[in-house]
Design an enzyme around this catalytic site. Structure first.
Site, mmCIF file in Angstrom:
data_model
loop_
_atom_site.group_PDB
_atom_site.id
_atom_site.type_symbol
_atom_site.label_atom_id
_atom_site.label_comp_id
_atom_site.label_asym_id
_atom_site.label_seq_id
_atom_site.Cartn_x
_atom_site.Cartn_y
_atom_site.Cartn_z
ATOM 1 N N TYR A 181 101.267 3.460 -38.185
ATOM 2 C CA TYR A 181 102.752 4.232 -38.384
ATOM 3 C C TYR A 181 103.769 4.212 -37.929
ATOM 4 O O TYR A 181 104.671 3.941 -38.078
ATOM 5 C CB TYR A 181 101.725 5.600 -37.316
ATOM 6 C CG TYR A 181 102.725 5.991 -36.909
ATOM 7 C CD1 TYR A 181 103.324 7.285 -38.037
ATOM 8 C CD2 TYR A 181 103.930 6.612 -35.456
ATOM 9 C CE1 TYR A 181 104.839 8.524 -37.685
ATOM 10 C CE2 TYR A 181 104.735 7.034 -35.075
ATOM 11 C CZ TYR A 181 105.223 8.147 -36.334
ATOM 12 O OH TYR A 181 106.456 8.449 -35.824
ATOM 13 N N LYS A 209 106.990 2.500 -39.288
ATOM 14 C CA LYS A 209 108.023 2.633 -39.348
ATOM 15 C C LYS A 209 109.983 1.748 -39.408
ATOM 16 O O LYS A 209 110.645 2.179 -40.044
ATOM 17 C CB LYS A 209 108.909 3.836 -38.227
ATOM 18 C CG LYS A 209 107.740 5.335 -37.988
ATOM 19 C CD LYS A 209 108.435 6.798 -38.441
ATOM 20 C CE LYS A 209 107.969 7.729 -38.751
ATOM 21 N NZ LYS A 209 108.888 8.879 -39.529
ATOM 22 N N SER A 227 111.153 5.857 -35.229
ATOM 23 C CA SER A 227 111.146 6.606 -34.377
ATOM 24 C C SER A 227 111.458 5.904 -32.800
ATOM 25 O O SER A 227 111.287 4.413 -33.408
ATOM 26 C CB SER A 227 109.239 6.743 -34.613
ATOM 27 O OG SER A 227 108.591 6.624 -33.380
#
Ligand code: UFG
Length: 370
Positions: free
Chosen positions: A183, A187, A159
């Site tokens: 989150y 990644k 991302s």
């Protein structure tokens, strides 16, 4: 894939396959019919489903693995309706080592596209351990099982969030880290794990795809985004307001240092994103080591530009109010997508109007989801 039959040089204009030359890019992806199984693992977004459509249309055999935590098995029927082919579906959790081992024993899997992750930024702040456990564990489990089964190709959904707060346009060479939520950190950590795995195992081939803001739906209106509860993201919120499920959109801040004061993002159509994965898996088949690509359009769009474009192309009002900024939001995020074009031969083709039309078609044909 019989690698000896194929010469692939992504720095050139063409791909030579079985003596025939194909222009580089998605045409080449479609032309290369790879007989071996490719595993695609999906848990979160409709971009994955569109990827599967692309893989099926490109002649790939695929095995879908999903624990159905945030998705519907009806998607399989719809994929079959669109492509005329029914992909193999295995209901399993990618953190379940025994299930993954069985899977790799049952199917001759040559490559993995790994999307199986939790992705809600706000939820990750409330439940960080859930995010670290699920996102890291699923990746580590699949990587270990791949190694045991001699499978070396891995494409990972990363991302733009790994760039943190840096000026746009964002280049792949920019420093990563400095994420604002768990989150994002998952990644970042998975990217680091994969880089380390490639350094240690010279047979491994990893492609990290840094998604910008995927929106839109398949143009058939059969497959799209169906978030549980109140949508976190802009486009599903807009479509739910437009169809009357929600009263109005709240625009999170109009005092950013952007042309109209609202947040600017790089929205990319899910079908373009899916084609980027096709190119990535082909790249992984022809190379080893770890390579990273932005998947974005390179164009920044503000919240108000999105609202107005959606209203105009679909001829539907989207009532909105201006609210305060959302914690953790950045003013401007967009990609420099040149590397993907140069090396993968991929670039986004769909316009903002296409994204708005396709999102609305999906919403109106499926007012309550699947
Ligand atoms: N926005 C609103 N109102 C809403 C929802 C969003 O004004 O109800 C605004 C946001 O403030 C932002 C823009 O619309 O300016 C886009 O917001 P999204 O929530 O759709 O997307 P984000 O850019 O915040 O986040 C997305 C993904 C993340 C990923 C990140 C990477 O959802 O998973 O891009 O940059 F980490």
């Amino acid at each position: 894939m019989n690698q000896e039959l194929m010469t692939l040089d992504f720095w050139q204009d063409t791909v030579i396959y079985e003596g025939k030359a194909f222009p580089i890019g998605t045409l080449a992806c479609d032309a290369l019919n790879v007989p071996a199984d490719t595993i695609a693992k999906m848990n979160e977004h409709c971009e994955k489903i569109n990827l599967l459509l692309g893989l099926l249309n490109a002649g790939q055999d695929i095995v879908i693995v999903d624990n159905l935590y945030n998705s519907s098995p009806k998607v399989i029927d719809r994929i079959e309706r669109i492509t005329g082919k029914r992909p193999v579906f295995v209901e399993a959790d990618c953190c379940d080592r025994a299930a993954m081992d069985r899977l790799f024993s049952d199917y001759d899997i040559t490559g993995v596209i790994h999307f199986a992750g939790l992705k809600a930024v706000g939820e990750s702040v409330e439940k960080p351990l859930l995010y670290y456990r699920n996102n890291l564990d699923s990746t580590l489990t699949v990587l270990e099982v791949m190694r045991e089964h001699n499978c070396h190709q891995f494409v990972f959904s990363s991302s733009a969030t790994v760039y943190g707060d840096q000026p746009a346009p964002l280049y792949e060479t920019a420093q990563t880290g400095g994420c604002s939520n768990p989150y994002g950190w998952t990644k970042f950590m998975i990217e680091e794990i994969l880089k380390g795995a490639c350094r240690a195992d010279l047979a491994l081939s990893v492609v990290l795809l840094r998604y910008f803001n995927p929106i839109g739906a398949h143009e058939s209106g059969l497959i799209g985004e169906n978030p549980n509860g109140i949508p976190n993201n802009l486009m599903p919120y807009i479509t739910q307001v437009a169809i009357g499920r929600r009263e109005r959109l709240t625009v999170f801040g109009d005092d950013y240092d952007t042309p109209d004061g609202t947040g600017v993002r790089d929205y990319i159509h899910v079908v373009d994103l899916a084609e980027g994965h096709l190119c990535a898996i082909r790249y992984a088949q022809a190379h080893t080591g770890c390579e990273v690509f932005n998947l974005g359009t390179g164009r920044g769009v503000s919240v108000l530009e999105m609202v107005h474009t959606f209203s105009e192309v679909n001829n539907v009002p989207v009532p909105y109010v201006i609210g305060p900024r959302r914690a953790g939001d950045l003013a401007t995020v967009y990609a420099d997508p040149a590397k993907a074009k140069q090396i993968l031969g991929w670039e986004a083709k769909k316009t903002l109007a296409d994204m708005c039309r396709d999102s609305w078609r999906w919403q109106t044909r499926n007012p309550s989801g699947y």
